[in-house]
Design a protein around this motif. Structure first.
Motif, PDB file in Angstrom:
ATOM      1  N   VAL A 186       0.739  -0.750  -0.223  1.00  0.00           N
ATOM      2  CA  VAL A 186       0.232  -0.237   0.018  1.00  0.00           C
ATOM      3  C   VAL A 186       0.696   1.252  -0.276  1.00  0.00           C
ATOM      4  O   VAL A 186       1.977   1.543   0.612  1.00  0.00           O
ATOM      5  CB  VAL A 186      -0.998  -0.216   1.023  1.00  0.00           C
ATOM      6  N   SER A 187       0.479   1.931  -0.993  1.00  0.00           N
ATOM      7  CA  SER A 187       1.955   3.096  -1.286  1.00  0.00           C
ATOM      8  C   SER A 187       0.586   4.582  -0.991  1.00  0.00           C
ATOM      9  O   SER A 187      -0.604   4.553  -1.007  1.00  0.00           O
ATOM     10  CB  SER A 187       2.414   3.417  -2.701  1.00  0.00           C
ATOM     11  N   LEU A 188       1.519   5.844  -1.240  1.00  0.00           N
ATOM     12  CA  LEU A 188       1.087   7.530  -0.722  1.00  0.00           C
ATOM     13  C   LEU A 188       0.979   7.359  -2.708  1.00  0.00           C
ATOM     14  O   LEU A 188       2.290   7.665  -3.163  1.00  0.00           O
ATOM     15  CB  LEU A 188       1.524   7.957  -0.024  1.00  0.00           C
ATOM     16  N   ASP A 189       0.402   8.086  -3.555  1.00  0.00           N
ATOM     17  CA  ASP A 189       0.109   8.085  -4.661  1.00  0.00           C
ATOM     18  C   ASP A 189      -0.063  10.105  -4.829  1.00  0.00           C
ATOM     19  O   ASP A 189      -0.812  10.657  -4.066  1.00  0.00           O
ATOM     20  CB  ASP A 189      -1.098   8.341  -5.412  1.00  0.00           C
ATOM     21  N   ALA A 190       1.517  10.789  -4.817  1.00  0.00           N
ATOM     22  CA  ALA A 190       2.026  11.709  -4.139  1.00  0.00           C
ATOM     23  C   ALA A 190       1.974  13.030  -5.604  1.00  0.00           C
ATOM     24  O   ALA A 190       2.550  13.997  -5.818  1.00  0.00           O
ATOM     25  CB  ALA A 190       3.502  12.171  -3.706  1.00  0.00           C
ATOM     26  N   GLY A 191       2.040  12.460  -6.849  1.00  0.00           N
ATOM     27  CA  GLY A 191       1.901  12.476  -8.407  1.00  0.00           C
ATOM     28  C   GLY A 191       3.084  12.497  -8.878  1.00  0.00           C
ATOM     29  O   GLY A 191       2.893  12.619  -9.735  1.00  0.00           O
ATOM     30  N   TYR A 192       4.031  11.871  -8.339  1.00  0.00           N
ATOM     31  CA  TYR A 192       5.751  11.592  -9.151  1.00  0.00           C
ATOM     32  C   TYR A 192       6.120  11.050  -8.464  1.00  0.00           C
ATOM     33  O   TYR A 192       4.990  10.237  -7.238  1.00  0.00           O
ATOM     34  CB  TYR A 192       5.908  13.220  -9.001  1.00  0.00           C
ATOM     35  N   MET A 193       7.045  10.108  -8.489  1.00  0.00           N
ATOM     36  CA  MET A 193       7.958   8.850  -8.608  1.00  0.00           C
ATOM     37  C   MET A 193       9.247   9.526  -7.985  1.00  0.00           C
ATOM     38  O   MET A 193       9.882  10.113  -8.862  1.00  0.00           O
ATOM     39  CB  MET A 193       7.690   7.542  -9.415  1.00  0.00           C
ATOM     40  N   SER A 194       9.227   9.553  -6.129  1.00  0.00           N
ATOM     41  CA  SER A 194      10.656  10.272  -6.164  1.00  0.00           C
ATOM     42  C   SER A 194      11.793   8.159  -5.813  1.00  0.00           C
ATOM     43  O   SER A 194      10.494   8.122  -5.861  1.00  0.00           O
ATOM     44  CB  SER A 194      10.458  10.196  -4.186  1.00  0.00           C
ATOM     45  N   ARG A 195      12.883   8.778  -5.659  1.00  0.00           N
ATOM     46  CA  ARG A 195      13.333   7.524  -5.586  1.00  0.00           C
ATOM     47  C   ARG A 195      13.098   7.042  -4.790  1.00  0.00           C
ATOM     48  O   ARG A 195      13.562   5.125  -4.367  1.00  0.00           O
ATOM     49  CB  ARG A 195      15.439   7.998  -5.978  1.00  0.00           C
ATOM     50  N   SER A 196      13.254   7.234  -3.735  1.00  0.00           N
ATOM     51  CA  SER A 196      12.721   6.831  -2.544  1.00  0.00           C
ATOM     52  C   SER A 196      11.764   5.015  -2.495  1.00  0.00           C
ATOM     53  O   SER A 196      11.194   4.990  -1.856  1.00  0.00           O
ATOM     54  CB  SER A 196      12.461   7.272  -0.958  1.00  0.00           C
ATOM     55  N   TYR A 197      11.265   5.975  -3.265  1.00  0.00           N
ATOM     56  CA  TYR A 197       9.468   5.330  -3.779  1.00  0.00           C
ATOM     57  C   TYR A 197       9.687   4.244  -4.864  1.00  0.00           C
ATOM     58  O   TYR A 197       9.665   3.138  -4.339  1.00  0.00           O
ATOM     59  CB  TYR A 197       8.007   6.148  -4.735  1.00  0.00           C
ATOM     60  N   ILE A 198      10.627   4.551  -5.155  1.00  0.00           N
ATOM     61  CA  ILE A 198      11.248   3.400  -6.203  1.00  0.00           C
ATOM     62  C   ILE A 198      11.903   2.489  -5.885  1.00  0.00           C
ATOM     63  O   ILE A 198      11.550   0.975  -6.112  1.00  0.00           O
ATOM     64  CB  ILE A 198      11.267   4.064  -7.534  1.00  0.00           C
ATOM     65  N   ALA A 199      12.539   2.566  -4.757  1.00  0.00           N
ATOM     66  CA  ALA A 199      13.468   1.497  -4.755  1.00  0.00           C
ATOM     67  C   ALA A 199      12.526   0.589  -3.317  1.00  0.00           C
ATOM     68  O   ALA A 199      12.560  -0.246  -3.396  1.00  0.00           O
ATOM     69  CB  ALA A 199      14.235   2.162  -3.787  1.00  0.00           C
ATOM     70  N   LYS A 200      11.720   1.422  -2.527  1.00  0.00           N
ATOM     71  CA  LYS A 200      10.494   1.152  -1.832  1.00  0.00           C
ATOM     72  C   LYS A 200       9.977  -0.089  -2.389  1.00  0.00           C
ATOM     73  O   LYS A 200       9.847  -1.651  -2.366  1.00  0.00           O
ATOM     74  CB  LYS A 200      10.091   1.810  -0.770  1.00  0.00           C
ATOM     75  N   LYS A 201       9.794   0.210  -3.752  1.00  0.00           N
ATOM     76  CA  LYS A 201       8.594  -0.422  -4.682  1.00  0.00           C
ATOM     77  C   LYS A 201       9.342  -1.339  -4.610  1.00  0.00           C
ATOM     78  O   LYS A 201       9.215  -3.015  -4.648  1.00  0.00           O
ATOM     79  CB  LYS A 201       7.814   0.101  -4.692  1.00  0.00           C
ATOM     80  N   SER A 202      10.631  -1.214  -5.332  1.00  0.00           N
ATOM     81  CA  SER A 202      11.257  -2.382  -6.109  1.00  0.00           C
ATOM     82  C   SER A 202      11.726  -4.149  -5.081  1.00  0.00           C
ATOM     83  O   SER A 202      12.074  -5.126  -5.165  1.00  0.00           O
ATOM     84  CB  SER A 202      12.689  -1.336  -6.768  1.00  0.00           C
ATOM     85  N   GLY A 203      12.529  -2.787  -3.398  1.00  0.00           N
ATOM     86  CA  GLY A 203      12.733  -3.559  -2.839  1.00  0.00           C
ATOM     87  C   GLY A 203      11.156  -4.975  -2.380  1.00  0.00           C
ATOM     88  O   GLY A 203      11.506  -5.960  -2.133  1.00  0.00           O
ATOM     89  N   PHE A 204      10.416  -3.911  -1.861  1.00  0.00           N
ATOM     90  CA  PHE A 204       9.244  -5.532  -2.269  1.00  0.00           C
ATOM     91  C   PHE A 204       8.790  -6.443  -3.076  1.00  0.00           C
ATOM     92  O   PHE A 204       8.722  -7.588  -2.407  1.00  0.00           O
ATOM     93  CB  PHE A 204       8.078  -4.164  -1.994  1.00  0.00           C
ATOM     94  N   VAL A 205       8.790  -5.597  -3.862  1.00  0.00           N
ATOM     95  CA  VAL A 205       8.789  -6.747  -5.608  1.00  0.00           C
ATOM     96  C   VAL A 205       9.791  -8.179  -4.928  1.00  0.00           C
ATOM     97  O   VAL A 205       9.823  -9.150  -5.028  1.00  0.00           O
ATOM     98  CB  VAL A 205       8.580  -5.990  -6.138  1.00  0.00           C
ATOM     99  N   GLU A 206      11.409  -7.545  -5.165  1.00  0.00           N
ATOM    100  CA  GLU A 206      12.114  -8.445  -5.297  1.00  0.00           C
ATOM    101  C   GLU A 206      12.084  -9.179  -4.049  1.00  0.00           C
ATOM    102  O   GLU A 206      12.353 -10.878  -3.831  1.00  0.00           O
ATOM    103  CB  GLU A 206      13.680  -7.559  -5.048  1.00  0.00           C
TER     104      GLU A 206
END
Length: 336
Positions: A186-206
């Protein structure tokens, strides 16, 4: 003579002078010719200019945050001010928002205030266009950036950050070890994708595909806490196979917890939840929320220590990754 004298004599801004010193291409031939002529005439070299600035210390350090309301930003600003005060520095706090124009405007204010150094808090400052500005200015003003990771390293810019990918690995492994079968993100849709958001999501998927043989990644995005979080409850009722949630932020986890409790969802028996940031509010729910701690105090201490090394013309680390700390509490306590 320092960079401000050169700017005044040349008729160009300090930013233009710094770009010439830093050999940036974004300078007209005329400006470059005039500024280089003044530098040569004065007998100074670029590193001499930087040392000149350091010797004329104002004992002020600028702090930039995009939004003082955020936990990471407010706590980092508090820790920075407290530690710098003990070291004899006055701090200038600038709330820049995520607007490129406002970030540049506040950067100019700090440069004009002749601060000894600048510290930026948050991944918004690694935006490519703005980071180029920071690089141009770093030749005269050293900088430290918290929660920023960039492949474009610079000897005068210190990047300190936690490894979000490894942090998510810890979290998903905990869910697996505690017998949760199907985690939701579950994530917050801030209207843009920060590096932190991308890293968290990528880490979760991996981690999801690493620890679960029948993994199926699903992300539930929340734009508004008031409007969208209630929809999460409806989603869980329609999809009861999801028995655990990794929240991108603690603010999402804490607000969702109340809705879940009101809906009769038992935590951690029916649903395990993990947040991110380890804010104080995670201790105030009926079951304290398991969360990932970004080690803000450690980030601040490391950033300041290395920034002072640059100011003292000593060798400093400029790219520092820290291991996050998973703080296991009551919302993931279901065992086999």
């Amino acid at each position: 003579m320092d960079i401000y004298d050169i700017a005044e004599k040349s008729g160009y801004s300090t930013a233009t002078v710094s770009r010439v010193i830093n050999k940036s291409k974004n300078v007209s031939d005329k400006a470059r010719r005039i500024i280089e002529g003044i530098i040569e005439e004065s007998g100074y070299k670029p590193n001499r200019i930087a040392r000149s600035l350091a010797k004329n210390s104002t004992q002020m350090i600028g702090i930039m945050v995009p939004d003082i309301r955020g936990y990471f930003e407010s706590q980092s600003a508090y820790e920075l001010e407290r530690r710098l005060d003990k070291l004899g520095y006055t701090t200038l706090l600038c709330v820049t928002t995520n607007s490129f124009e406002k970030k540049v405007a506040y950067l100019d204010v700090l440069v004009e205030s002749k601060v000894d150094a600048i510290i930026g808090v948050g991944s918004t400052y690694e935006e490519a266009k703005f980071y180029e500005k920071l690089k141009n200015m770093s030749v005269i003003i050293p900088m430290a950036l918290l929660n920023v990771k960039t492949s474009d390293e610079n000897e005068n810019i210190i990047n300190v950050y936690i490894d979000e990918i490894e942090a998510m690995d810890q979290a998903v492994k905990l869910l697996r070890d505690n017998s949760y079968k199907k985690p939701l993100y579950v994530s917050l849709d801030a209207g843009y994708m920060s590096r932190s958001y991308i890293a968290k999501k990528s880490g979760f998927v991996e981690a999801l595909y690493k620890y679960y043989d029948d993994a199926n990644f699903v992300e539930f995005k929340v734009r508004s806490l008031e409007k969208d979080l209630p929809n999460l409850i409806d989603f869980l009722k329609k999809n009861p196979e999801f028995d655990s949630i990794q929240f991108e932020l603690d603010t999402l986890a804490v607000n969702a917890y109340k809705l879940m409790a009101n809906a009769g969802i038992k935590i951690p028996e029916d649903l395990g939840i993990i947040g991110f940031d380890n804010i104080h509010a995670t201790e105030f729910t009926n079951q304290a929320i398991t969360s990932i701690d970004q080690r803000i105090s450690d980030q601040v201490e490391i950033a300041i220590d290395n920034l002072l090394k640059i100011l003292n013309e000593e060798e400093a680390e400029t790219n520092i990754s820290l291991e996050a700390k998973l703080v296991e509490k009551e919302t993931t306590s279901r065992k086999k």
